[in-house]
Design an enzyme around this catalytic site. Structure first.
Site, short mmCIF file in Angstrom:
data_model
loop_
_atom_site.label_atom_id
_atom_site.label_comp_id
_atom_site.label_asym_id
_atom_site.label_seq_id
_atom_site.Cartn_x
_atom_site.Cartn_y
_atom_site.Cartn_z
N ALA A 151 0.86 -1.10 -0.17
CA ALA A 151 0.03 0.07 0.04
C ALA A 151 0.91 1.25 -0.07
O ALA A 151 1.67 1.46 0.71
CB ALA A 151 -0.87 -0.01 1.21
N LYS A 184 7.26 4.43 16.23
CA LYS A 184 7.43 4.59 17.79
C LYS A 184 6.20 5.74 18.21
O LYS A 184 5.61 5.93 19.46
CB LYS A 184 8.75 5.22 17.98
CG LYS A 184 9.12 6.60 17.36
CD LYS A 184 9.92 6.30 16.16
CE LYS A 184 10.48 7.38 15.65
NZ LYS A 184 11.06 7.28 14.23
N GLY A 232 21.79 13.15 4.82
CA GLY A 232 20.73 12.28 4.87
C GLY A 232 20.41 11.80 6.27
O GLY A 232 19.29 10.94 6.55
N GLU A 245 16.06 15.22 8.69
CA GLU A 245 14.96 15.86 7.84
C GLU A 245 15.10 17.07 7.47
O GLU A 245 15.74 17.90 8.21
CB GLU A 245 13.43 15.35 8.34
CG GLU A 245 13.28 14.03 8.53
CD GLU A 245 13.21 13.04 7.23
OE1 GLU A 245 12.93 13.55 6.30
OE2 GLU A 245 13.36 11.76 7.47
N ASP A 247 11.22 12.39 19.12
CA ASP A 247 11.45 11.22 18.64
C ASP A 247 12.08 10.37 19.99
O ASP A 247 11.67 9.15 20.03
CB ASP A 247 12.61 11.17 17.72
CG ASP A 247 13.00 9.88 17.09
OD1 ASP A 247 12.04 9.50 16.51
OD2 ASP A 247 13.81 9.36 17.38
N LYS A 267 10.63 6.99 22.18
CA LYS A 267 11.37 5.63 22.31
C LYS A 267 11.63 5.61 23.77
O LYS A 267 11.75 4.32 24.24
CB LYS A 267 12.64 5.87 21.58
CG LYS A 267 12.63 5.79 19.88
CD LYS A 267 13.74 6.09 19.30
CE LYS A 267 13.52 6.07 17.94
NZ LYS A 267 14.79 6.69 17.01
#
Length: 441
Positions: free
Chosen positions: A55, A115, A197, A200, A211, A215
Site C-alpha cells: 500500500a 514509535k 541524509g 529531515e 523522537d 522511544k
C-alpha cells in the site's frame, strides 16, 4: 473480494500472506530482503512468506527496481483484510491507527516501526491484539537494528531492570558528535546532517527530543512493566547546545549526548519511576561516550544480569528492515506452529516520580562578579536548597568577571531547579550561562 482465513494451515503449500504498508527507504529494503532470502526465511518461519500487496500513497511514483509494481495499491484498508501479517512502515498516527487496529481486530499480526503510534496509543493496540489473539511486534520502533526491545521484553523478563540510559536518536548523536570532534556550531552540524541524509528538512522531532521521548516511553513501559506514554516524558532538546558548551565539556573530561533516561526508584520510602530526555554530560570513560556518528546505544542496568549494552545502527533502510524481518519471521512461525508474542505487561503500575522525588546531578556554569566573598555567596545558595557541591572549577576571568563551573552531588530535580532560580536572583551572579545534567558517574 472474499476475506481469507488467518489459519495458514488451510492454505496450500503453507503460505503466510504479508501486507506491506509504506514503501519508502525501509519498506523497499523489506521487499528486497523478502525476495533475496525467500528460501532461508521460509525455512526459519516454517512457511513461505508471500507478499500480498504494497500500500502506497502514489502507485505511479518511481520505486526501487526490485519492487513489483503489480503489487502496488492505494487501498490500504482492503489490503490489510487479506493478510496474515501486516507490516506498517508509514509512520505517524493518522490514518495509520485505524489500519493497524483493523488488522489486529481481524487476527492479523502487526509488525511496526512506528514509535509515535506506540507511545501515544500502545495500550489500545495491545488490547486489540489480546482480544483477537494476534501478535504485536515493534523491534524496529526503537534503535533500528539494535535488538533492545527483544532484550527487555523477553531476555530480561526474569530480571528486575533498575535503569535504562540510551542514545536512541542517530540524528542528534551525529550533530553532537560533529560539534564535539570538529568544533562545528549547532547550525553547521545540523546542515551537515541534512546534507548526508541523517536529518529531515524539518528536524524538529529529532533536535527537540520528541523522537527520543517516544522511544523512551516504549523502553520504560517494557523495562518497568508500567504504562508510560509520550506525554509522561519531560523533554529538553539540543538546540541550545553551543560550541562553548562542547569545549567546557572537553575540558572537564566529558562529552555531551542526548539521552533517554528511565529509572526505577525503590528506596527511602519512595517507589516509582522517572522517564526523561535531555542532553547530558557523560564522562569520556563511560561506554556511551564512545558512541559516534549516527549510531545508537542503550545501557540497561538489571538487578541480576548487571549492566548490559546494546549497540548498533539505529536507522537506515537495510538495518531497520533487518529488525522488521526478525519480527516477521517470529510472527509467521507463530502462525504456522502456534503461540504468541509476549503480551503487554503492566502489572507493576508504578507511579511517575515528581520533581521533588527524582534524583539528579547538574553542572551549572556561572559568570560572576570577581570580588571577595562571591564564591561563598554562591555556595550559600546551594546550601540553602540542601544541595551539596561536588566540585568547583574556574574557567576564566576578565574585566572584573569570573567564570566558574559547579557540579553538584545527587539532589532532587526540584531542589536543583530552585538553586538555579536563586542563583539568577543573586546580585553577584552576572549570568547563569548554562545548566546541564550529568550522567554516568
Amino acid at each position: 473480494m472474499s476475506t481469507p482465513t488467518h489459519e495458514t494451515a488451510q492454505r496450500p503449500g503453507g503460505v503466510v500472506r504479508i501486507a506491506l504498508l509504506g514503501c519508502g527507504t525501509v519498506g523497499s529494503q523489506v521487499v528486497r530482503l523478502l525476495q533475496e532470502h525467500a528460501d532461508d526465511l521460509a525455512a526459519r518461519a516454517g512457511a513461505r512468506l508471500e507478499l500480498a500487496g504494497i500500500a502506497v500513497r502514489d502507485t505511479a511514483a518511481e520505486r526501487s527496481p526490485w519492487v513489483p509494481r503489480e503489487l502496488l495499491t492505494d487501498d490500504a484498508a482492503s489490503l490489510v483484510r487479506t493478510a496474515d501479517v501486516v507490516i506498517e512502515l508509514i509512520g505517524g498516527i493518522e490514518p495509520v491507527r485505524p489500519l493497524v487496529l483493523a488488522a489486529l481486530e481481524s487476527g492479523a499480526t502487526v509488525v511496526t516501526g512506528n514509535k509515535a503510534l506506540l507511545a501515544a496509543h500502545g495500550p489500545e493496540l495491545h488490547a486489540a491484539a489480546e482480544r483477537s489473539g494476534a501478535d504485536l511486534y515493534y523491534e524496529a520502533a526503537v534503535a533500528g537494528a539494535v535488538p533492545v526491545v527483544y532484550g527487555l521484553r523477553e531476555s530480561l523478563a526474569g530480571d528486575n531492570v533498575n535503569a535504562v540510559l540510551g542514545i536512541v536518536n542517530g540524528t542528534t548523536n551525529f550533530i553532537l558528535d560533529e560539534m564535539a570532534t570538529r568544533g562545528l556550531s549547532f547550525d553547521d552540524a545540523l546542515a551537515l546532517a541534512q546534507e548526508r541524509g541523517f536529518a529531515e528538512a524539518d528536524p524538529t522531532a529529532d533536535v527537540d527530543g520528541h523522537d527520543a521521548a517516544a522511544k523512551a516511553a516504549i523502553l520504560a513501559s517494557l523495562a518497568f512493566h508500567t504504562r508510560v506514554s509520550i506525554d509522561d516524558v519531560p523533554v529538553t532538546g539540543i538546540r541550545a547546545i553551543t560550541a562553548e558548551d562542547m569545549a567546557e565539556a572537553r575540558e572537564s573530561g566529558h562529552v555531551i549526548k542526548l539521552l533517554a533516561v528511565a529509572r526505577r526508584l525503590a528506596d527511602d520510602g519512595t517507589r516509582g519511576i522517572s522517564v526523561r530526555v535531555y542532553p547530558a554530560l557523560v564522562p569520556t570513560s563511560h561506554p556511551l561516550a564512545a558512541v559516534h556518528g549516527a549510531f545508537n546505544a542503550v545501557l540497561v542496568e538489571a538487578a541480576s544480569a548487571g549492566t548490559l549494552m546494546f549497540y548498533g545502527q539505529g536507522a537506515g533502510g537495510a538495518p531497520t528492515a533487518s529488525a522488521v524481518l526478525g519480527d516477521v519471521v517470529a510472527a509467521a512461525s507463530h502462525k504456522v506452529h502456534g503461540g504468541n508474542a509476549p503480551r503487554e505487561s503492566v502489572y507493576a503500575a508504578l507511579p511517575l516520580l515528581t520533581p521533588e522525588q527524582t534524583p539528579a546531578r547538574t553542572q551549572v556554569q556561572l559568570r560572576l562578579a570577581d570580588k571577595p566573598g562571591t564564591l561563598a555567596k554562591v555556595a550559600g545558595v546551594y546550601g540553602e536548597q540542601g544541595v551539596s557541591i561536588e566540585s568547583v572549577r574556574q574557567t576564566g576571568a576578565s574585566d572584573g568577571d569570573a567564570r566558574i563551573t559547579i557540579i553538584s552531588h545527587l539532589a532532587t530535580e526540584a531542589a536543583l531547579e530552585r538553586t538555579v532560580a536563586k542563583l539568577s536572583e543573586e546580585p553577584r551572579v552576572r549570568e547563569v550561562v548554562s545548566v546541564m545534567r550529568v550522567e554516568g558517574v
